[in-house]
Design an enzyme around this catalytic site. Structure first.
Site, PDB file in Angstrom:
ATOM      1  N   HIS A 193      -8.348  -5.096  -0.589  1.00 53.86           N
ATOM      2  CA  HIS A 193      -7.091  -4.466  -0.213  1.00 53.86           C
ATOM      3  C   HIS A 193      -6.171  -5.032   1.065  1.00 53.86           C
ATOM      4  O   HIS A 193      -4.933  -5.092   1.140  1.00 53.86           O
ATOM      5  CB  HIS A 193      -7.044  -2.927  -0.255  1.00 53.86           C
ATOM      6  CG  HIS A 193      -5.830  -2.108   0.127  1.00 53.86           C
ATOM      7  ND1 HIS A 193      -4.832  -2.062  -0.974  1.00 53.86           N
ATOM      8  CD2 HIS A 193      -5.239  -1.424   1.000  1.00 53.86           C
ATOM      9  CE1 HIS A 193      -3.843  -1.551  -0.385  1.00 53.86           C
ATOM     10  NE2 HIS A 193      -4.314  -0.907   0.752  1.00 53.86           N
ATOM     11  N   ASP A 225      -8.661  -6.284  -4.890  1.00 56.48           N
ATOM     12  CA  ASP A 225      -8.501  -5.039  -4.370  1.00 56.48           C
ATOM     13  C   ASP A 225      -8.932  -3.948  -5.444  1.00 56.48           C
ATOM     14  O   ASP A 225      -8.476  -3.970  -6.366  1.00 56.48           O
ATOM     15  CB  ASP A 225      -6.923  -4.912  -4.250  1.00 56.48           C
ATOM     16  CG  ASP A 225      -6.514  -3.558  -3.691  1.00 56.48           C
ATOM     17  OD1 ASP A 225      -7.119  -2.842  -3.549  1.00 56.48           O
ATOM     18  OD2 ASP A 225      -5.055  -3.562  -3.385  1.00 56.48           O
ATOM     19  N   SER A 280       0.860  -1.214  -0.082  1.00 59.41           N
ATOM     20  CA  SER A 280      -0.071  -0.092   0.019  1.00 59.41           C
ATOM     21  C   SER A 280       0.850   1.112  -0.028  1.00 59.41           C
ATOM     22  O   SER A 280       1.734   1.453  -0.924  1.00 59.41           O
ATOM     23  CB  SER A 280      -1.047  -0.139   1.188  1.00 59.41           C
ATOM     24  OG  SER A 280      -2.001   0.726   0.963  1.00 59.41           O
TER      25      SER A 280
END
Lengths: 195, 387
Positions: free
Chosen positions: B365, B332, B152
């Site tokens: 995610h 995601d 991320s």
């Protein structure tokens, strides 16, 4: 480590220290051999995540992707060789994939199972059933091989595209067979092509 | 303070004299960086792995969190026998610049005034965070990184590292990340920031009440309601519809008189998902500073690695000799697979050795923080090369 016969032929004919893209590289067996025995800078493209993971854990550079759509992303002449082993017959447009291979690579190795082998012919002729062989082991309804091809078909496509055949090898079992009767006797073919 | 102290996950803070030149102009000094290290730097100095955390993460990558008591945020990836292994690697994880777990951020004291910086803290970028990490590595005696690894926002740093310091990185692992924030990414962040700023307790960021509170955050009377809403909105983007449906569906909250739940015909948390999000929001407020949330989301919004290199992402990697490994997850939708593929194309165009795999997970995610044997296998195999 023993390579599949068609892969062994390719490995023996790739120049030392060259740059290679293996399209449909599976778990990276050929790439690892090229790297370890021939000092080749090998990159791979593979559709199955499990195979990509296996290849990456061998320390290889492999991208998950689809030969039909993702080859367009590679720059022109970025590799000495592009390799397509046992994958041509699974692509949606084999002719377009062939064009991409020879755009990306200065030369291309293409290997595929020969659908005109006598055992395949016999199966259709006498059995009236779609052949299930050692090299084409799936039933017709779940096969990834959506464009069956014969050696003569491939020769015609190569001629039509104006490509030069720099090498051709024909295999029956693990043995090489002659070019003349290849379309009938060879289970498997390997071509080295150049634009 | 000795760098040979090998206690596992030893929390440390260093004050570097600076100055740190910021992308937004201006200099920052001194620069505090809170960090942990695991394992030992080898004699050749060749086994350092920098682990970069996500938006609300911290330096406690594999040690228990001092506030929540929960295991480190990436204990699945970092630890003995894990892909990032203190037996083999000298592992460094630093709290990012702008955060609130000990690194310089809006809750830290401004040396010029003796009061918390609040909104007088300079706006920072991902590259500023990376430069601060480089200062820490200088201090630790780490020249070249065996690898930089992050998911991320941590993945943004892992990408920014070889672009900013091409000579200092041998390999980069970028998981569930992107090379730039899209309009949709920015939009979600703006919702969160506006929730914080709309809280009357935000008071233009000046809510510290003269004290920094526990661990340097949330002293005074913070805008807890606004920050909780921001976290709730963000949390939805970390999950997937399939995952939410599987976990909560439309199931109702149990009540004292109705164990199987009932509708209140009011605005209590009737649905389990409502109560889950409220809990996530409230728990977050206890460990995070609202102003840090503003600064870090802004840094992510400004991130556009191509823009920093003449509009061509490939240019970001031309000077780098690093190997790259990218991983995305199929559910995601915050940083979907095409974002990773765009990076892969740029790396191919730059001739960089790159591996990429899209893994399957129902968890959206958040999958990069959860148990994923495939992800571990890929990262482990990748990191073992050239080790």
């Amino acid at each position: 480590m023993t390579l599949r016969p068609d892969l062994a032929i390719i490995a023996d004919n790739v120049a030392q220290g060259s740059r290679v893209l293996d399209v449909g590289c599976g778990d990276g067996a050929l790439m690892a051999a090229l790297r370890d025995m021939h000092g080749v800078d090998a990159r791979g493209l593979e559709i199955e995540a499990v195979n990509v993971a296996a290849a990456v854990s061998r320390g290889l550079s492999v991208i998950q992707g689809d030969a039909d759509t993702d080859l367009a992303d590679y720059p022109d002449a970025s590799f000495d060789y592009a390799i397509l082993s046992q994958t041509l017959q699974t692509t949606r447009r084999p002719d377009a994939v062939l064009d991409q291979l020879l755009r990306i690579g200065r030369r291309a190795f293409v290997s595929f199972p020969n659908f005109a082998h006598w055992r395949v012919r016999a199966s259709l002729l006498w059995g009236g059933r779609m052949p299930v062989t050692r090299l084409l082991p799936e039933q017709w309804f779940d096969t990834p091989n959506i464009h069956h091809v014969t050696i003569d078909d491939f020769r015609a496509l190569v001629k039509d595209r104006g490509l030069t055949v720099e090498g051709a090898w024909f295999l029956s079992g693990d043995k090489q067979t002659t070019s003349a009767a290849a379309n009938f006797l060879a289970e498997h073919a390997v071509f080295l092509l150049k634009n | 303070m000795s760098t040979t102290d090998q206690r596992f996950g030893l929390a440390r803070t260093i004050t570097l004299p600076g100055p740190l030149r910021l992308d937004g102009g201006g200099l920052l000094s001194p620069v505090d960086i809170a960090y942990e290290t695991y394992g030992t730097l080898n004699a050749e100095g060749s086994n350092a792995v920098l682990v970069c955390h996500a938006l609300t993460g911290d330096q406690h990558v594999a040690s228990d969190h001092p506030i929540t008591g929960k295991p480190g945020w990436w204990a699945r990836m970092v630890g003995p026998g894990k892909p990032v292994d203190p037996e083999r690697h000298f592992i460094v994880c630093a709290n990012v610049l702008g955060s609130c777990m000990g690194s310089s951020g809006p809750a830290s004291l401004n040396p010029a005034t003796g009061a918390p910086w609040a909104m007088a803290f300079p706006v920072i970028t991902i590259r500023d965070m990376v430069r601060a990490q480089a200062m820490l590595l200088d201090h630790l005696g780490v020249g070249v990184l065996h690898a930089v690894v992050g998911g991320s926002m941590g993945g943004m740093q892992a990408l920014s590292w070889p672009a900013t310091f091409p000579e200092r990185v041998r390999a980069a692992v970028v998981i569930a990340s992107t090379a730039r924030h899209t309009a949709q990414n920015i939009a979600f962040h703006e919702v969160g920031r506006q929730a914080v700023m709309a809280d009357p307790k935000w008071r233009g960021g000046d809510y510290y009440g003269g004290g920094q509170g526990v661990n340097g955050q949330n002293g005074g009377d913070p805008p807890a309601a606004g920050l909780a809403v921001a976290r709730m909105a963000a949390h939805i983007t970390y999950l997937s519809e399939a995952g939410l449906t599987e976990k909560f569906g439309r199931r109702l909250q149990a009540r004292p008189d109705r164990p199987d739940g009932a509708k209140s015909f009011g605005f209590d948390a009737d649905f389990q998902i409502e109560s889950y999000l409220r809990h996530q929001g409230i728990a977050f407020v206890d460990r995070f500073d609202a102003n840090s949330y503003l600064y870090i989301t802004r840094a992510m919004d400004y991130f556009d690695l191509a823009e920093e290199h003449g509009g061509h992402l490939a240019n970001a990697f031309r000077a780098s000799k690093a190997r790259f490994c990218l991983v995305s997850f199929d559910t995601d939708w915050l940083y979907p697979t095409p974002e990773s593929r765009a990076i892969v194309h740029a790396l191919n165009a730059a001739g960089a050795p790159v591996s990429f795999v899209e893994l399957s997970s129902p968890f959206g995610h958040d999958a990069f923080l959860l148990e994923s044997p495939e992800m571990n296998r890929v990262v482990d195999g990748f990191l073992r090369v050239g080790a």
